[in-house]
Motif scaffolding. Structure first.
Motif, PDB file in Angstrom:
ATOM      1  N   ARG A  47     -19.619  16.116  -2.931  1.00  0.00           N
ATOM      2  CA  ARG A  47     -19.398  15.091  -3.614  1.00  0.00           C
ATOM      3  C   ARG A  47     -18.081  14.619  -3.410  1.00  0.00           C
ATOM      4  NH1 ARG A  47     -21.292  14.186  -9.687  1.00  0.00           N
ATOM      5  NH2 ARG A  47     -23.275  13.999  -8.692  1.00  0.00           N
ATOM      6  N   VAL A  48     -17.586  13.482  -3.090  1.00  0.00           N
ATOM      7  CA  VAL A  48     -16.199  13.165  -2.859  1.00  0.00           C
ATOM      8  C   VAL A  48     -15.786  11.857  -4.088  1.00  0.00           C
ATOM      9  CG1 VAL A  48     -14.656  12.266  -1.422  1.00  0.00           C
ATOM     10  CG2 VAL A  48     -16.152  13.547  -0.294  1.00  0.00           C
ATOM     11  N   ILE A  49     -14.783  12.175  -4.479  1.00  0.00           N
ATOM     12  CA  ILE A  49     -14.370  10.997  -5.500  1.00  0.00           C
ATOM     13  C   ILE A  49     -12.868  10.396  -5.359  1.00  0.00           C
ATOM     14  CG2 ILE A  49     -14.226  10.443  -7.873  1.00  0.00           C
ATOM     15  CD1 ILE A  49     -16.137  12.899  -8.704  1.00  0.00           C
ATOM     16  N   ALA A  50     -12.745   9.304  -5.703  1.00  0.00           N
ATOM     17  CA  ALA A  50     -11.757   8.889  -5.190  1.00  0.00           C
ATOM     18  C   ALA A  50     -11.194   7.783  -6.031  1.00  0.00           C
ATOM     19  CB  ALA A  50     -11.429   8.285  -3.700  1.00  0.00           C
ATOM     20  N   ASP A  51      -9.782   7.047  -6.089  1.00  0.00           N
ATOM     21  CA  ASP A  51      -9.553   5.992  -6.686  1.00  0.00           C
ATOM     22  C   ASP A  51      -8.982   4.986  -5.401  1.00  0.00           C
ATOM     23  OD1 ASP A  51      -9.857   7.030  -9.239  1.00  0.00           O
ATOM     24  OD2 ASP A  51      -7.851   7.286  -9.420  1.00  0.00           O
ATOM     25  N   ALA A  52      -9.218   3.742  -5.762  1.00  0.00           N
ATOM     26  CA  ALA A  52      -8.996   2.663  -4.525  1.00  0.00           C
ATOM     27  C   ALA A  52      -8.279   1.565  -5.118  1.00  0.00           C
ATOM     28  CB  ALA A  52     -10.263   2.503  -3.762  1.00  0.00           C
ATOM     29  N   SER A  53      -7.772   0.710  -4.205  1.00  0.00           N
ATOM     30  CA  SER A  53      -7.250  -0.850  -4.396  1.00  0.00           C
ATOM     31  C   SER A  53      -7.794  -1.497  -3.245  1.00  0.00           C
ATOM     32  CB  SER A  53      -5.858  -0.551  -4.743  1.00  0.00           C
ATOM     33  OG  SER A  53      -5.323  -0.052  -5.945  1.00  0.00           O
ATOM     34  N   VAL A  54      -7.803  -2.897  -3.533  1.00  0.00           N
ATOM     35  CA  VAL A  54      -7.960  -4.041  -2.540  1.00  0.00           C
ATOM     36  C   VAL A  54      -6.984  -4.898  -2.571  1.00  0.00           C
ATOM     37  CG1 VAL A  54      -9.691  -5.565  -1.520  1.00  0.00           C
ATOM     38  CG2 VAL A  54     -10.636  -3.286  -2.510  1.00  0.00           C
ATOM     39  N   TRP A  55      -6.680  -5.617  -1.640  1.00  0.00           N
ATOM     40  CA  TRP A  55      -5.632  -6.500  -1.360  1.00  0.00           C
ATOM     41  C   TRP A  55      -6.260  -7.675  -0.609  1.00  0.00           C
ATOM     42  CZ3 TRP A  55      -4.137  -1.514  -1.784  1.00  0.00           C
ATOM     43  CH2 TRP A  55      -2.839  -1.338  -2.182  1.00  0.00           C
ATOM     44  N   LYS A  56      -5.528  -8.914  -1.215  1.00  0.00           N
ATOM     45  CA  LYS A  56      -5.724 -10.203  -0.104  1.00  0.00           C
ATOM     46  C   LYS A  56      -4.240 -10.184   0.350  1.00  0.00           C
ATOM     47  CE  LYS A  56      -6.021 -14.222  -2.176  1.00  0.00           C
ATOM     48  NZ  LYS A  56      -6.858 -15.319  -2.913  1.00  0.00           N
ATOM     49  N   PRO A  57      -3.870 -11.138   1.274  1.00  0.00           N
ATOM     50  CA  PRO A  57      -2.467 -11.201   1.771  1.00  0.00           C
ATOM     51  C   PRO A  57      -1.539 -11.296   0.656  1.00  0.00           C
ATOM     52  CG  PRO A  57      -4.047 -12.533   3.101  1.00  0.00           C
ATOM     53  CD  PRO A  57      -4.903 -12.188   2.055  1.00  0.00           C
ATOM     54  N   SER A  58      -1.836 -11.954  -0.400  1.00  0.00           N
ATOM     55  CA  SER A  58      -0.511 -12.170  -1.163  1.00  0.00           C
ATOM     56  C   SER A  58      -0.410 -11.112  -2.521  1.00  0.00           C
ATOM     57  CB  SER A  58      -0.572 -13.478  -1.760  1.00  0.00           C
ATOM     58  OG  SER A  58      -1.758 -13.802  -2.467  1.00  0.00           O
ATOM     59  N   MET A  59      -1.327 -10.379  -2.766  1.00  0.00           N
ATOM     60  CA  MET A  59      -1.385  -9.553  -3.898  1.00  0.00           C
ATOM     61  C   MET A  59      -2.551  -8.566  -3.794  1.00  0.00           C
ATOM     62  SD  MET A  59      -2.940 -12.306  -6.644  1.00  0.00           S
ATOM     63  CE  MET A  59      -1.958 -13.521  -6.332  1.00  0.00           C
ATOM     64  N   ARG A  60      -2.540  -7.641  -4.701  1.00  0.00           N
ATOM     65  CA  ARG A  60      -3.266  -6.544  -4.986  1.00  0.00           C
ATOM     66  C   ARG A  60      -4.189  -7.129  -5.984  1.00  0.00           C
ATOM     67  NH1 ARG A  60      -3.829  -1.425  -8.281  1.00  0.00           N
ATOM     68  NH2 ARG A  60      -2.210  -2.243  -9.347  1.00  0.00           N
ATOM     69  N   ILE A  61      -5.739  -7.003  -5.686  1.00  0.00           N
ATOM     70  CA  ILE A  61      -6.629  -8.015  -6.485  1.00  0.00           C
ATOM     71  C   ILE A  61      -7.803  -6.861  -7.264  1.00  0.00           C
ATOM     72  CG2 ILE A  61      -6.311 -10.061  -5.680  1.00  0.00           C
ATOM     73  CD1 ILE A  61      -8.665  -9.736  -3.915  1.00  0.00           C
ATOM     74  N   TYR A  62      -8.006  -5.810  -6.566  1.00  0.00           N
ATOM     75  CA  TYR A  62      -9.085  -4.991  -7.226  1.00  0.00           C
ATOM     76  C   TYR A  62      -8.447  -3.606  -7.436  1.00  0.00           C
ATOM     77  CZ  TYR A  62     -12.409  -8.071  -4.825  1.00  0.00           C
ATOM     78  OH  TYR A  62     -13.303  -9.172  -4.451  1.00  0.00           O
ATOM     79  N   GLU A  63      -8.868  -2.953  -8.244  1.00  0.00           N
ATOM     80  CA  GLU A  63      -8.452  -1.669  -8.888  1.00  0.00           C
ATOM     81  C   GLU A  63      -9.767  -0.918  -9.125  1.00  0.00           C
ATOM     82  OE1 GLU A  63      -4.594  -0.059 -10.803  1.00  0.00           O
ATOM     83  OE2 GLU A  63      -6.399  -0.297 -12.623  1.00  0.00           O
ATOM     84  N   LEU A  64     -10.299   0.240  -8.545  1.00  0.00           N
ATOM     85  CA  LEU A  64     -11.189   1.179  -8.599  1.00  0.00           C
ATOM     86  C   LEU A  64     -10.935   2.498  -9.107  1.00  0.00           C
ATOM     87  CD1 LEU A  64     -12.984  -0.401  -5.272  1.00  0.00           C
ATOM     88  CD2 LEU A  64     -13.103  -1.492  -7.452  1.00  0.00           C
ATOM     89  N   THR A  65     -11.637   2.941 -10.010  1.00  0.00           N
ATOM     90  CA  THR A  65     -11.336   4.235 -10.479  1.00  0.00           C
ATOM     91  C   THR A  65     -12.983   5.096 -10.294  1.00  0.00           C
ATOM     92  OG1 THR A  65      -9.858   3.589 -12.024  1.00  0.00           O
ATOM     93  CG2 THR A  65     -10.754   5.736 -12.398  1.00  0.00           C
ATOM     94  N   ASP A  66     -12.693   6.375  -9.774  1.00  0.00           N
ATOM     95  CA  ASP A  66     -13.652   7.132  -9.718  1.00  0.00           C
ATOM     96  C   ASP A  66     -14.615   6.553  -8.827  1.00  0.00           C
ATOM     97  OD1 ASP A  66     -12.684   9.091 -11.323  1.00  0.00           O
ATOM     98  OD2 ASP A  66     -13.648   8.622 -13.024  1.00  0.00           O
ATOM     99  N   VAL A  67     -14.559   6.017  -7.763  1.00  0.00           N
ATOM    100  CA  VAL A  67     -15.327   5.664  -6.470  1.00  0.00           C
ATOM    101  C   VAL A  67     -16.151   7.055  -6.142  1.00  0.00           C
ATOM    102  CG1 VAL A  67     -15.844   4.263  -4.556  1.00  0.00           C
ATOM    103  CG2 VAL A  67     -13.985   3.684  -6.170  1.00  0.00           C
ATOM    104  N   THR A  83       0.772  -1.109   0.005  1.00  0.00           N
ATOM    105  CA  THR A  83      -0.003  -0.018  -0.126  1.00  0.00           C
ATOM    106  C   THR A  83       0.985   1.143   0.077  1.00  0.00           C
ATOM    107  OG1 THR A  83      -0.147   0.137   2.309  1.00  0.00           O
ATOM    108  CG2 THR A  83      -1.628  -1.054   1.165  1.00  0.00           C
ATOM    109  N   TRP A  84       0.400   2.408  -0.411  1.00  0.00           N
ATOM    110  CA  TRP A  84       1.009   3.490  -0.270  1.00  0.00           C
ATOM    111  C   TRP A  84       1.460   3.873   0.996  1.00  0.00           C
ATOM    112  CZ3 TRP A  84       0.278   8.165   2.389  1.00  0.00           C
ATOM    113  CH2 TRP A  84       0.891   9.248   2.179  1.00  0.00           C
ATOM    114  N   LEU A  85       0.951   3.673   2.000  1.00  0.00           N
ATOM    115  CA  LEU A  85       1.232   4.074   3.485  1.00  0.00           C
ATOM    116  C   LEU A  85       2.532   2.976   3.927  1.00  0.00           C
ATOM    117  CD1 LEU A  85       0.706   5.830   6.059  1.00  0.00           C
ATOM    118  CD2 LEU A  85      -0.714   3.774   6.779  1.00  0.00           C
ATOM    119  N   ASP A  86       2.326   1.770   3.383  1.00  0.00           N
ATOM    120  CA  ASP A  86       3.677   0.818   3.766  1.00  0.00           C
ATOM    121  C   ASP A  86       4.974   1.120   2.980  1.00  0.00           C
ATOM    122  OD1 ASP A  86       2.339  -0.320   5.748  1.00  0.00           O
ATOM    123  OD2 ASP A  86       1.360  -1.870   4.418  1.00  0.00           O
ATOM    124  N   SER A  87       4.593   1.850   1.901  1.00  0.00           N
ATOM    125  CA  SER A  87       5.745   2.192   0.805  1.00  0.00           C
ATOM    126  C   SER A  87       6.517   3.768   1.021  1.00  0.00           C
ATOM    127  CB  SER A  87       5.422   2.244  -0.515  1.00  0.00           C
ATOM    128  OG  SER A  87       4.364   3.519  -0.903  1.00  0.00           O
TER     129      SER A  87
END
Length: 739
Positions: free
Chosen positions: A707-727, A560-564
């Protein structure tokens, strides 16, 4: 011990709940092990009899008998022998009465009501002993066979109370909750739609569905029909009735049977089939504890209700006369069954052989209804889609989500032929009751995003499955996964008690080794106006292909960005669990939708410098969604990952003070923002946690709206698996103008 088999179902569906019932002459001391083919037969406790009576013995645990059961001690064996001799003598005396009662049963229109009657005179000294376990063996060839023994209740399993997620949804909506004598008379003539409304009209295809007259007990008025009341939260019916003569067991049975019929008709169970009839199921118990005649009051509680393998319900009733409990009936089961030989689902090729009995609220005939959708989720796929799919029984196969996540009710039309996968379209419907779990548990003012996504995606995938996407390799066990998509809310709409109509279009199909890829477009409408539209890519994967998923970063683990960050920035924590527990301020997601308890946030940070959020959620094998999505192939819905991101954004919006800018803010789904997603992995029951991060990229204001708009990602323990744009999330005042 008497063992009586039940009628077996004559289609390739799941067996009925209990394959055989036992009439126990002795309470069991410990439950027998469950068989792999038939559920254990559990115990039910009748409610307490009046103080002046002696309650018949009731097993406190499961009662079953097998060849390997341990032998009783000599005293117990002697008692058992004495009791058996007494019961045998009593049964011999009752044979004559039972034969006479068969004539009375024939006068009830041929319905197969499981019961026995004793001609008890008012002077009988032992009313508390008049408890009869009724055994039934019914087949179309031989008809109804009834036997009984006094003082020994039938035993059956007490299910857990229904939850908001697995509550049974009535198949039709009506405001009718009480019935007068004229209404009951109309039901006796089979005029169901005249009583409950046009949503119950079946064009005369079910003439046998009607309320039975009672020779000894008759309902005179229904005081209440409630869908989620009673100790099992599956429904309750309160009624007034009248008892004539001195045959209390028969009277109690007739009143209970009528109550079951009325509730079944109100719930719309008959809408599943054409050419249907009511029939009794398993044995049940009748207990008479005092003389009764004249006016009575009845309370019937629904213990179980379902559409598998056929529509059925089980009820318990309590009957009162002059304020005193005089009789109880436990475990009476009513089934809705088609006449032998009538088709109940699609034939080969997906052809619909006849009108199957379901019409929508607008009077249009459906191709497939809730009965078929339920089989597609957790029953027999051959009944749902056609005989080509019967081979998937017991295998991991593509299925609809089940219970509260099953969000497609009817298939109204299909344009396309099975096996032709280049194009096709379908029209489907979903009824969204105002008391649905997601309205009660969402922070939104109306339907949450997860249900928008699931409703639209389920109808699209059903089209591809119906046309035969997996039949390209019938020997493979395919799992369905959503891969990509985008969707846009077209207008704000309150969907409570609305019927959502969807048009899905198959754009293209690509068949690879172990994989079938299909792209769909879809549009959802209510009251004739579209409110949501999107496009999505689905994949049908065999086991090796599914195991080769390597995430969004080519198998590499990207933190994640925070961990990097080389120098970890200061983190502020939003305590979602505390706000949820307090129950104050703006609504918070609760219950099944409570995806997050704690959110880490870094102000003025992230990819866009406007704010960064990170949250984790523990994953356990008993998480509710694994049991609902999918049967034999548990996986967390990707839409719930998106919902978790939205909840993090909602909590950040509140925590940042943006809600304070509005007078009476509430969350809504933003109109005109196209949400895009990419899924390249899945959250399984074996994963320990899910991690998400959100990068806030805009905060926009209009009069009465933020209105708040963002981009996002979701991880499982071994990998990044979801990428979301304009949530996007949006707060608005109730009287704000559209964005």
């Amino acid at each position: 011990m008497t063992i009586t088999p039940l009628d077996t179902l004559e289609f390739d569906g799941e067996p009925f709940d209990v394959l055989a019932w036992s009439l126990a002459l002795e309470p069991a001391t410990s439950p027998a092990p469950r068989s792999s083919t038939a559920p254990a037969v559990p115990a039910v406790r009748p409610t307490t009899a009046p103080a002046s009576s002696v309650t018949a013995p009731v097993p406190s645990t499961t009662a079953q008998v097998s060849a390997g059961s341990p032998s009783p001690d000599p005293i117990a064996a002697l008692l058992h022998e004495v009791r058996s001799e007494l019961v045998t003598a009593h049964l011999s005396a009752m044979d004559v009465q039972t034969a006479l009662q068969q004539r009375a049963l024939a006068g009830l229109g041929g319905e197969h009501i499981a019961r026995v009657s004793t001609d008890l005179a008012p002077a009988s000294p032992t009313w508390a002993e008049q408890s009869f376990a009724v055994m039934v063996d019914y087949t179309p060839a031989t008809g109804l066979a009834v036997s009984a023994a006094p003082g020994h209740p039938v035993v059956f399993e007490l299910p857990a109370p229904a939850t908001t997620m697995n509550a049974f949804k009535f198949l039709a909506r009506t405001p009718i909750t009480t019935l007068r004598g004229a209404d009951l008379a109309a039901l006796g003539r089979g005029e169901v739609a005249a009583v409950f409304g046009p949503a119950y009209d079946q064009e005369g295809v079910n003439p046998a569905i009607r309320l039975t007259d009672g020779a000894h007990g008759t309902l005179t008025e229904v005081l209440e029909i409630a869908g989620r009341e009673g100790p099992w939260a599956r429904g309750r019916l309160r009624a007034a009735g009248r008892i004539e003569g001195h045959d209390p067991v028969t009277a109690a049975t007739e009143l209970t049977w009528q109550a079951a019929q009325v509730f079944a008709m109100r719930a719309g169970l008959q809408l599943c089939l054409a050419g249907a009839r009511f029939q009794a199921g398993e044995p049940f118990e009748v207990t008479v504890s005092a003389p009764m005649t004249g006016p009575v009051e009845l309370t019937a509680d629904v213990v179980q209700i379902d559409l598998l393998p056929r529509p059925w319900l089980r009820i318990n009733t309590e009957i009162r006369c002059a304020g005193q409990v005089v009789a109880r009936v436990h475990g009476l089961t009513l089934e809705v069954a088609e006449e032998p030989g009538l088709p109940i689902g699609p034939e080969a090729g997906g052809e619909i052989p006849r009108f199957l009995g379901r019409r929508n609220a607008f009077g249009q005939r459906a191709l497939l209804g809730e009965f078929h959708m339920t089989h597609s989720a957790r029953g027999d796929l051959g009944i749902a889609l056609g005989p080509e799919f019967s081979a998937y029984a017991g295998r991991r196969a593509t299925r609809m989500p089940n219970h509260g996540l099953q969000l497609c009710d009817r298939v109204m039309a299909v344009d396309g032929r099975r096996g032709q996968l280049d194009a096709g379209s379908s029209h489907t419907e979903y009824d969204s009751p105002a008391d649905s779990w997601y309205y009660l548990e969402s922070a939104n003012a109306s339907m949450p995003n997860v249900v928008y996504m699931e409703t639209s995606l389920q109808s699209a995938l059903l089209l591809g499955y119906f046309l035969g996407a997996t039949l390209t390799s019938p020997g493979e066990d395919f799992s369905l996964r959503n891969l990509d998509g985008s969707a846009t809310v077209l207008r704000e709409v309150d969907l409570r008690d609305k019927t959502i109509q969807q048009t899905s279009r198959l754009i293209d199909t690509t068949v690879l080794v172990g994989v079938v890829l299909q792209t769909f477009s879809y549009e959802l409408a209510v009251d004739g106006e579209p409110f949501y539209a999107g496009e999505s890519l689905f994949g049908f994967f065999n086991a090796p292909a599914l195991a080769n998923q390597n995430g969004l970063d080519n198998g590499e683990f990207v933190p994640t960005w925070l961990d990097s960050q080389e120098h970890r920035p200061a983190v502020r924590v939003i305590d979602v669990a505390a706000r949820r527990a307090a129950g104050t301020g703006l609504p918070c997601a609760v219950g099944h939708l409570a995806m997050l308890d704690r959110i880490e946030t870094v102000d003025s940070a992230g990819a866009f410098g406007l704010g960064y959020l990170r949250a984790t959620r523990a994953v356990a094998a008993d998480d509710w969604f694994f049991g609902y999505h999918f049967h034999l192939d548990p996986v967390m819905p990707g839409s719930l990952g998106v919902e978790a991101v939205i909840q993090a954004m909602q909590e950040w919006t509140i925590d940042s003070g943006l809600a304070a800018e509005l007078l009476a803010p509430e969350f809504v789904l933003p109109v005109g923002v196209s949400l895009s997603w990419r899924y390249r992995g899945q959250i399984l029951a074996t994963d320990e946690r899910m991690t998400l991060e959100v990068h806030i990229k805009s905060v926009e204001r209009r009069r009465g709206r933020i209105r708040v708009i963002a981009d996002a990602s979701v991880w499982k323990p071994s990998m990044r698996i979801y990428e979301l744009t304009d949530v996007a999330v949006e707060l608005r005042d109730a009287d704000a103008q559209p964005w």
